[in-house]
Design an enzyme around this catalytic site. Structure first.
Site, mmCIF file in Angstrom:
data_model
loop_
_atom_site.group_PDB
_atom_site.id
_atom_site.type_symbol
_atom_site.label_atom_id
_atom_site.label_comp_id
_atom_site.label_asym_id
_atom_site.label_seq_id
_atom_site.Cartn_x
_atom_site.Cartn_y
_atom_site.Cartn_z
ATOM 1 N N THR A 29 0.939 -1.336 0.032
ATOM 2 C CA THR A 29 -0.017 -0.028 -0.021
ATOM 3 C C THR A 29 0.677 1.139 -0.071
ATOM 4 O O THR A 29 2.178 1.196 0.175
ATOM 5 C CB THR A 29 -0.855 0.256 1.232
ATOM 6 N N GLY A 31 1.107 4.833 2.013
ATOM 7 C CA GLY A 31 0.479 5.769 3.359
ATOM 8 C C GLY A 31 0.401 7.030 2.835
ATOM 9 O O GLY A 31 0.855 7.417 1.887
ATOM 10 N N ALA A 34 4.551 7.039 2.465
ATOM 11 C CA ALA A 34 5.372 6.062 2.155
ATOM 12 C C ALA A 34 4.854 4.970 1.185
ATOM 13 O O ALA A 34 3.682 4.805 1.275
ATOM 14 C CB ALA A 34 5.754 5.398 3.448
ATOM 15 N N ASP A 159 0.240 10.382 19.068
ATOM 16 C CA ASP A 159 -0.746 10.140 17.731
ATOM 17 C C ASP A 159 -1.148 8.678 18.107
ATOM 18 O O ASP A 159 -1.248 7.908 17.204
ATOM 19 C CB ASP A 159 -0.001 10.306 16.570
HETATM 20 N N1 LIG Z 1 5.170 -3.268 9.423
HETATM 21 C C1 LIG Z 1 3.982 -3.175 8.738
HETATM 22 N N2 LIG Z 1 3.443 -4.382 8.376
HETATM 23 C C2 LIG Z 1 2.415 -4.296 7.584
HETATM 24 N N3 LIG Z 1 1.708 -3.447 7.094
HETATM 25 C C3 LIG Z 1 2.166 -2.009 7.327
HETATM 26 C C4 LIG Z 1 3.325 -2.045 8.218
HETATM 27 N N4 LIG Z 1 3.597 -0.832 8.344
HETATM 28 C C5 LIG Z 1 2.754 -0.059 7.510
HETATM 29 N N5 LIG Z 1 2.012 -1.128 6.797
HETATM 30 C C6 LIG Z 1 0.905 -0.618 6.073
HETATM 31 O O1 LIG Z 1 1.040 0.550 5.417
HETATM 32 C C7 LIG Z 1 -0.059 1.585 5.710
HETATM 33 C C8 LIG Z 1 0.849 2.933 5.713
HETATM 34 O O2 LIG Z 1 1.929 2.908 6.564
HETATM 35 P P1 LIG Z 1 2.180 3.936 7.593
HETATM 36 O O3 LIG Z 1 1.083 4.496 8.041
HETATM 37 O O4 LIG Z 1 3.423 3.605 8.186
HETATM 38 O O5 LIG Z 1 2.726 4.887 6.434
HETATM 39 P P2 LIG Z 1 2.785 6.585 6.354
HETATM 40 O O6 LIG Z 1 3.191 7.124 5.249
HETATM 41 O O7 LIG Z 1 3.346 6.943 7.879
HETATM 42 O O8 LIG Z 1 1.078 6.743 6.688
HETATM 43 P P3 LIG Z 1 0.516 8.061 7.592
HETATM 44 O O9 LIG Z 1 1.647 8.780 8.130
HETATM 45 O O10 LIG Z 1 -0.325 8.767 6.586
HETATM 46 O O11 LIG Z 1 -0.063 7.231 8.638
HETATM 47 C C9 LIG Z 1 -0.576 1.029 6.871
HETATM 48 O O12 LIG Z 1 -1.714 1.608 7.091
HETATM 49 C C10 LIG Z 1 -0.431 -0.438 7.119
HETATM 50 O O13 LIG Z 1 -1.782 -0.909 6.258
#
Ligand SMILES: Nc1ncnc2c1ncn2[C@@H]1O[C@H](COP(=O)(O)OP(=O)(O)OP(=O)(O)O)[C@@H](O)[C@H]1O
Length: 639
Positions: A29, A31, A34, A159
């Site tokens: 996915t 985020g 990322a 958070d």
């Molecule tokens: N360690 C992990 N194992 C499995 N899935 C993960 C993991 N880390 C993240 N994900 C998946 O990826 C998605 C996005 O990750 P994350 O929230 O860390 O990204 P981000 O870019 O920091 O998003 P945001 O800051 O907007 O919440 C999560 O909602 C989850 O579904």
């Protein structure tokens, strides 16, 4: 931080991340910031022995954003191997070739095969979570938070929300997303600080989970562990009802503390009481993480999984905002260790088994817009709910007998009086620790709220073994070598340079409860006296309070009590000194005895060492500047 559009890696792509060889298995996915992949890693993670990991790939536009991510990684490293925190494995950063001036960061972490808690909840829209499931999730997430609060000084997640909990293959619930982590933030003391703190909170917290002291900074309260506890209360409510308690009312509702329980699903009164007891306005009256976990365990009829070691924070162990940002910007471990007012977070003995090597410490801000809770969950029940009696809520927290009302049979066999007095004592200690933090931090100036230029030459961070500015791409993405070891360029973040994202919750116009300057000195003296009396009374009337614990534990508690008393005494002395006429105070200062902290006087080492100049003749003294409006009882917005 805007994420540039970049393509995703194909299955089978080979990368090097730190000391790991990585092969992309699947794109999972994206985020907000990322791309997330599952990947095979070699060597396997020594902690889990698994060779499957989660790879997060982030493109960051500039160096400040890189430092923000670096801080997130540092927090993960500090919490590595805690069972209820997503475990860090390795990381790597480099200058991105595709985007001028941007960086590419890779973070390897434990793969949570069962995805997010939010996804799990969405599979249960019709058949809502059972109470035992809610308690299990709550217990595990609270244990993750406890690991952060147990560090010395503690880390505040800031958070905590449903979206930041992932589920592992073996069905464990794990806290993730440490991009908003910080140390305790003392109340701001001038408009500049206030504006800074407000922006920082907007950027790093989610509106619906913000505590009253975050929403109304004019209350003059620190942002500390109790702000996380509030968020855990919102989290628990949402586990139950799939919505947040202040969803409709927004900030005014948060500040009034008024919320209602939907009629469906019908959870026990005990569970509702727990939510009420967490969501109290006064942070001192909220349970601490141990008290919360203990109550959850009682409801689960299991022993509390963590030890109760409450060590009140010494005032000099607090990180202020400047320090947070200096640390965030520099990652300079040497300066961190030499700083007079910072202690490296160290694991609390109660958590040592689950804590990593105390590697590095950095603190953190994050350029992140979090306007509202983007959950796909919805709850549309009608609202014939009973209104909440706040006085009842408070009594549950303060009255240990009520607090212990759900005790299991085993627990009930304990001497009730001892347990209740122990609980009461803990409440007093906890409350006074908070009060101390409040009072002392109010006296610790932010020397310079604008983050300083840094000299990041001595970073020992694995993520940045050498200055990424000097890194050059050699082979595949993520594989770089360093040319030289020159010092990194300074990173300076302006206080106001970050754009302030909008919020679904608008600025409050609620009357201020407590302003810094309105705190009467007598209140402080009374608090100190009351607390001292409480301790004395406890000591006299409950000499056997700790009979049922081991000697070392008793010693520890005694020592905590003694430390509290010492601090109370010294604070009283400080207060008395503050009341002394100026001449007397300088006399005291010149004799080398401790003097009261005054607003605007730094407590840092360098300032302490300066000799006191003779007083200027009256006619030569400059006129004091006019009082800032907010100190005169007006909010900035009223200017
Ligand atoms: N360690 C992990 N194992 C499995 N899935 C993960 C993991 N880390 C993240 N994900 C998946 O990826 C998605 C996005 O990750 P994350 O929230 O860390 O990204 P981000 O870019 O920091 O998003 P945001 O800051 O907007 O919440 C999560 O909602 C989850 O579904």
């Amino acid at each position: 931080m805007n994420q540039p559009q970049i393509g995703t890696y194909n299955v089978g792509t080979q990368l090097t991340v730190g000391s790991h060889q990585v092969e992309i298995v699947k794109y999972l996915t994206s985020g907000g910031f990322a791309q997330v992949y599952s990947a095979l890693i070699s060597p396997p993670d020594p902690h889990s022995h698994s060779n499957i990991a989660c790879l997060k790939r982030v493109i960051v536009p500039d160096k400040p954003s890189l430092n923000t991510l670096r801080a997130e990684v540092d927090a993960m490293r500090l919490l590595r191997n805690n069972r209820y925190v997503v475990s860090y494995i390795d990381s790597h950063a480099a200058k991105a070739m595709l985007h001028n001036g941007s960086y590419e960061v890779f973070v390897l972490m434990e793969y949570c095969e069962r995805g997010g808690l939010i996804d799990f909840m969405n599979t249960r829209l019709q058949n809502r979570l059972h109470e035992f499931e809610i308690l299990q999730i709550m217990s595990q997430v609270t244990q993750g938070v406890a690991a952060m609060h147990a560090l010395q000084p503690p880390l505040i997640h800031r958070d905590i929300k449903i979206e930041n909990v992932l589920i592992s293959a073996n069905n464990e619930y794990k806290l993730c997303d440490f991009g908003s982590v910080c140390g305790v933030i003392r109340p701001p003391r001038n408009p500049q600080e206030l504006s800074y703190v407000q922006q920082d909170i907007f950027k790093n917290t989610t509106a619906q989970y913000r505590s009253p002291e975050m929403v109304d900074i004019f209350r003059g309260l620190p942002i500390d562990e109790k702000s996380d506890i509030w968020a855990l209360g919102i989290f628990l409510y949402k586990l139950c009802y799939y919505t947040t308690p202040f969803e409709k009312g927004g900030e005014p509702a948060i500040l009034s503390g008024h919320f209602e329980f939907p009629p469906y699903p019908d959870y026990s009164e005990q569970l509702r009481d727990l939510i009420r007891d967490i969501l109290v306005q006064n942070p001192c009256q909220r349970p601490n993480v141990y008290q919360l976990l203990k109550r959850i365990s009682i409801m689960q009829n299991v022993p509390c999984p963590i030890s109760d070691i409450q060590v009140p924070q010494a005032p000099d162990s607090h990180l202020n905002l400047t320090e947070l940002h200096q640390l965030s910007a520099t990652q300079n471990i040497r300066s961190l260790n030499s700083h007079s007012t910072i202690e490296r977070p160290i694991p609390n003995p109660a958590f040592q088994s689950s804590m990593p090597d105390a590697a590095t410490q950095t603190l953190f801000s994050r350029k992140k817009s979090q306007t509202s809770d983007n959950t796909t969950l919805n709850y549309s029940a009608e609202n014939p709910q009973t209104s909440l009696d706040k006085s009842e809520s408070v009594s549950h927290v303060l009255d240990p007998l009520l607090f212990e009302s759900g005790m299991s049979n085993t627990s009930k066999s304990l001497n009730r009086a001892k347990v209740s007095s122990t609980t009461k004592l803990k409440q007093v200690i906890d409350s006074e620790a908070h009060n101390f933090r409040h009072n002392y931090t109010m006296n610790l100036p932010l020397r310079n709220i604008i983050p300083q230029d840094d000299d990041s030459s001595s970073s020992s961070d694995e993520l940045y073994p050498e200055d990424v500015d000097k890194l050059e791409k050699t082979q595949s993405l993520g594989s770089y070598i360093s040319r030289d070891n020159k010092k990194g360029e300074s990173v300076k973040e302006s206080l106001t340079s970050s754009s302030l994202p909008g919020s679904s919750l608008t600025a409050t116009s609620t009357k201020l409860d407590l302003k810094l300057e309105t705190l009467p000195n007598s209140t402080f003296v009374n608090t100190v006296d009351n607390c001292k009396n409480s301790f004395r009374n406890f000591s006299k009337s409950n000499p056997l309070t700790y009979d049922d614990v081991s000697v070392s534990r008793q010693d520890l508690k005694n020592s905590i009590r003694q430390r509290m008393l010492d601090k109370l005494n010294s604070s009283e002395e400080s207060f008395n000194a503050r009341k002394m006429p100026k001449a007397k105070a300088s006399e005291k200062e010149s004799t080398g005895k401790p003097i009261a902290l005054k607003p605007g006087i730094s407590t840092s080492k360098d300032k302490k060492a300066k000799p006191i100049p003779p007083p200027k003749p009256l006619h030569l003294r400059p006129k004091p500047p006019p009082k800032p409006l907010f100190l005169a009882g007006q909010k900035l917005s009223e200017k």
